[in-house]
Motif scaffolding. Structure first.
Motif, PDB file in Angstrom:
ATOM      1  N   PHE A 153     -14.927  -2.152  -1.834  1.00 46.02           N
ATOM      2  CA  PHE A 153     -14.776  -0.919  -1.072  1.00 46.02           C
ATOM      3  C   PHE A 153     -15.966   0.025  -1.241  1.00 46.02           C
ATOM      4  CE2 PHE A 153     -10.573  -2.589  -2.023  1.00 46.02           C
ATOM      5  CZ  PHE A 153      -9.969  -2.567  -0.768  1.00 46.02           C
ATOM      6  N   TYR A 164      -2.046  -1.114  -3.928  1.00 45.30           N
ATOM      7  CA  TYR A 164      -3.212  -0.262  -3.658  1.00 45.30           C
ATOM      8  C   TYR A 164      -2.712   1.118  -3.257  1.00 45.30           C
ATOM      9  CZ  TYR A 164      -8.055   0.777  -2.306  1.00 45.30           C
ATOM     10  OH  TYR A 164      -9.332   1.285  -2.254  1.00 45.30           O
ATOM     11  N   CYS A 219      -8.258   4.751  -3.274  1.00 45.16           N
ATOM     12  CA  CYS A 219      -9.261   5.351  -2.400  1.00 45.16           C
ATOM     13  C   CYS A 219      -8.834   6.771  -2.046  1.00 45.16           C
ATOM     14  CB  CYS A 219      -9.407   4.534  -1.106  1.00 45.16           C
ATOM     15  SG  CYS A 219     -10.482   5.277   0.149  1.00 45.16           S
ATOM     16  N   ARG A 231      -8.238  -0.245  -7.153  1.00 46.01           N
ATOM     17  CA  ARG A 231      -6.918  -0.096  -6.522  1.00 46.01           C
ATOM     18  C   ARG A 231      -6.651   1.299  -5.967  1.00 46.01           C
ATOM     19  NH1 ARG A 231      -3.517  -4.543  -7.132  1.00 46.01           N
ATOM     20  NH2 ARG A 231      -4.219  -6.057  -8.690  1.00 46.01           N
ATOM     21  N   ARG A 252     -11.016  -4.013   5.333  1.00 43.55           N
ATOM     22  CA  ARG A 252     -11.259  -4.369   3.930  1.00 43.55           C
ATOM     23  C   ARG A 252      -9.949  -4.441   3.155  1.00 43.55           C
ATOM     24  NH1 ARG A 252     -15.985  -1.735   5.409  1.00 43.55           N
ATOM     25  NH2 ARG A 252     -17.892  -2.664   4.534  1.00 43.55           N
ATOM     26  N   LEU A 253      -9.076  -3.509   3.440  1.00 46.47           N
ATOM     27  CA  LEU A 253      -7.811  -3.463   2.707  1.00 46.47           C
ATOM     28  C   LEU A 253      -6.906  -4.622   3.106  1.00 46.47           C
ATOM     29  CD1 LEU A 253      -6.134  -2.060   0.654  1.00 46.47           C
ATOM     30  CD2 LEU A 253      -5.622  -0.247   2.305  1.00 46.47           C
ATOM     31  N   PHE A 290      -8.903  -6.370  -5.372  1.00 45.86           N
ATOM     32  CA  PHE A 290      -9.027  -4.942  -5.095  1.00 45.86           C
ATOM     33  C   PHE A 290     -10.171  -4.325  -5.895  1.00 45.86           C
ATOM     34  CE2 PHE A 290      -4.671  -6.284  -4.440  1.00 45.86           C
ATOM     35  CZ  PHE A 290      -4.414  -5.803  -3.165  1.00 45.86           C
ATOM     36  N   VAL A 313       0.845  -1.202   0.000  1.00 43.88           N
ATOM     37  CA  VAL A 313       0.000   0.000   0.000  1.00 43.88           C
ATOM     38  C   VAL A 313       0.874   1.242   0.000  1.00 43.88           C
ATOM     39  CG1 VAL A 313      -1.823   1.294   1.194  1.00 43.88           C
ATOM     40  CG2 VAL A 313      -1.807  -1.210   1.301  1.00 43.88           C
ATOM     41  N   VAL A 328      -3.835   4.797  -1.363  1.00 41.73           N
ATOM     42  CA  VAL A 328      -4.742   5.606  -0.553  1.00 41.73           C
ATOM     43  C   VAL A 328      -4.243   7.036  -0.581  1.00 41.73           C
ATOM     44  CG1 VAL A 328      -5.718   6.033   1.736  1.00 41.73           C
ATOM     45  CG2 VAL A 328      -5.322   3.678   0.967  1.00 41.73           C
ATOM     46  N   LEU A 357      -2.020  -0.746   9.158  1.00 41.01           N
ATOM     47  CA  LEU A 357      -1.695  -1.707   8.099  1.00 41.01           C
ATOM     48  C   LEU A 357      -0.351  -2.374   8.352  1.00 41.01           C
ATOM     49  CD1 LEU A 357      -2.851   0.311   4.945  1.00 41.01           C
ATOM     50  CD2 LEU A 357      -4.091  -1.525   6.109  1.00 41.01           C
ATOM     51  N   LEU A 386     -12.132   1.093   6.391  1.00 46.67           N
ATOM     52  CA  LEU A 386     -11.232   0.820   5.269  1.00 46.67           C
ATOM     53  C   LEU A 386     -10.171  -0.214   5.620  1.00 46.67           C
ATOM     54  CD1 LEU A 386     -10.094   1.452   2.428  1.00 46.67           C
ATOM     55  CD2 LEU A 386      -8.853   3.384   3.468  1.00 46.67           C
TER      56      LEU A 386
END
Length: 545
Positions: free
Chosen positions: A369, A172, A324, A322, A354-355, A364, A8, A174, A24, A351
């Motif tokens: 999401f 992914y 957010c 992929r 889910r991630l 993804f 991420v 963010v 994370l 979030l």
């Protein structure tokens, strides 16, 4: 040129990016934190609420990041983060009219009860740096001072490019960066300004020698609230605007002499002048109100003023394949009710799990999401309507007094809701408890599982917008709304919210005993669980959580 791959990549290392990154990384993901700035740094959004602290409490326990629990009390902030925070024991609101002393009958103070949590004023230079260091401690790779110049969203990975040609890939992305979101800019995600009802621009800075409000009032002691105004976040309300005063120096342990001050006001009523500096404009408006003039008579600015244009913005969508947009990268309304950190916590909570699952399953898809998009849309919508109604009401105390009770009516139920779900999680250790919590009919609402509150909120919006269109008299609309407050099942009794002249809401043990006894046995069916213990019993009288 460097090229590294992560699970991420997070753009922005403020509270949103650092907390998500820490969660994370603690749970096994490889995380890159990219920020064009460098910590420590100035930021506003310094006032916490019980809702904020309950969110941090859930995040700390659910995701195993105990450092977040150090925000739950002022004592813990001083012990673990630093001696630069202020205490916050109340929300204070005071109506001002040009050239007049405030009317002591046109003030409100709200101090929601809690035995475990203490709200505070965060000195963001220190709180944000602490969270950034926590993220690094758990394994985040940080690149400060790196401006992102491009984002490439592929089917199988995301690539970001920084100045100098550095490239990083991730599974992914963010974007938690804020208004100038690189992703929102590149994808053209900003919605038209007409998508939001509320209007305001802002002036703000930090100052020294700001006098406490209590010392500057010409009011008899009998009209003063049970908690000094200076012990909380002070909102000085004017026609279509408000001044904030957030002291970091109101706790005897604080070594921070600064006070956060600002003015947020409707840019349509107060267009930005071309012949004044931001500081001159601020003092120009201060000079119109006697108490404010006394408060700021000796105040000294310690950092450059920030002067914004309209601060409201939102996005057409906040999730895609992929990627957010999170928190202030997705949208912003106004700091009036200190909901910025709360909303951020809500989004992180929904979030993160889910991630983490998406990383495990290598899936993804946007559908996974979709709830995040729905939640953020709701958070923007309800806050937009609440603040817009409030600005409309500032010109008439009868209306404002009713509007602020609609807002305050949500505070105890929403915090009890978090505590009951946390009780269940602590008893079972089952993460599905929190997933069930998301299954509420009104995502983003101040009380997302309460139909009666939705009805009251909708009536508030209807009446205030009729006043704004000059279709209703503000005083009469305020009386009608107050009657609806008194009749609504969503408004808890015994603490004064349903009493028009009860200006200082500071629930004490006797009234809380009555409230919890009623809530567990006679309250609306959909609210009785708020007074239920993990084993199925009810709180004994006098023992609210």
């Amino acid at each position: 040129m460097t090229h590294s791959r992560f699970d991420v990549a997070i753009l922005g290392s403020g509270i949103a990016g650092s907390v998500l990154g820490a969660i994370l990384a603690k749970n096994g993901a490889s995380v890159l934190l990219v920020d064009g700035g460098v910590h420590p740094r100035f930021a506003v959004g310094e006032s916490t609420t019980l809702y904020t602290l309950n969110m941090f409490r859930v995040l700390a326990e659910r995701y195993g990041v105990p450092e977040l629990a150090n925000f739950l009390t002022t004592d813990a902030c001083y012990e673990h983060i630093g001696p630069t925070f202020g205490t916050k024991r109340n929300f204070g609101f005071m109506i001002h009219r040009e050239g007049e002393e405030p009317d002591p009958r046109e003030v409100n103070q709200f101090s929601p009860p809690s035995l475990k949590l203490q709200t505070s004023h965060l000195h963001r230079q220190d709180s944000d740096t602490y969270l950034f260091h926590t993220a690094i401690k758990y394994g985040c790779v940080a690149r400060q001072g790196l401006r992102v110049t491009g984002v490439n969203l592929g089917d199988d990975e995301v690539e970001i490019t920084g100045q100098g040609g550095e490239r990083f890939t991730a599974r992914y992305l963010v974007d938690a960066s804020g208004f100038r979101s690189p992703l929102a800019t590149q994808l053209g995600l900003r919605a038209e300004p007409s998508a939001l009802k509320h209007h305001s621009r802002s002036l703000f800075t930090h100052m020294l020698d700001v006098r406490p409000t209590d010392e500057c009032l010409d009011m008899p002691q009998s009209e003063m609230p049970p908690i000094p105004w200076e012990q909380g976040t002070m909102h000085h309300l004017i026609e279509r605007g408000w001044f904030w005063i957030i002291p970091f120096n109101n706790d005897p342990r604080s070594k921070n002499p600064l006070v956060s001050v600002g003015l947020t006001f409707d840019e349509r009523v107060y267009p930005k002048p071309s012949d004044m500096t931001p500081e001159e404009e601020f003092h120009h408006h201060v000079s119109r109100y006697p108490v404010l003039e006394r408060i700021f008579a000796d105040a000294k600015t310690v950092r450059p003023w920030v002067s914004t244009d309209r601060i409201q913005y939102t996005s057409t969508k906040t999730v895609g394949h992929r990627w957010c947009l999170m928190s202030h990268a997705a949208g912003f309304i106004d700091p009036l009710y200190s909901r910025g950190l709360t909303n951020t916590g809500e989004v992180i909570n929904s979030l993160a799990w889910r991630l983490l699952e998406a990383l495990q399953e290598d899936d993804f898809s946007q559908e996974r999401f979709a709830y995040i998009d729905e939640l953020q849309s709701g958070l923007i919508k309800y806050n937009d309507e609440m603040v817009n109604c409030s600005f409309i009401s500032f010109s008439d105390y009868e209306l404002w007094n009713a509007v602020c009770r609609v807002w305050a009516a949500a505070e105890i139920p929403i915090n009890l809701r978090f505590e009951r779900f946390l009780d269940r999680y602590q008893a079972s250790g089952d993460d599905n408890v929190f997933r069930e919590m998301e299954k509420a009919p009104y995502p983003g609402s101040f009380v997302p599982d309460n139909a009666a509150y939705q009805e009251l909120f909708a009536e508030m919006v209807r009446l205030c917008e009729a006043v704004d269109r000059s279709e209703r008299d503000a005083t009469e609309a305020g009386r009608e709304l107050m009657k609806l407050v008194q009749e609504s099942e969503a408004v808890l009794p015994f603490i004064g919210l349903d009493e028009r002249d009860h200006r200082f809401i500071y629930p004490q043990p006797p009234s809380l005993m009555k409230l919890f006894g009623w809530l567990g046995t006679e309250g609306p069916e959909e609210m009785r669980y708020l007074a239920t213990l993990p084993g199925g019993g009810h709180f004994p009288p006098g023992a609210p959580r």
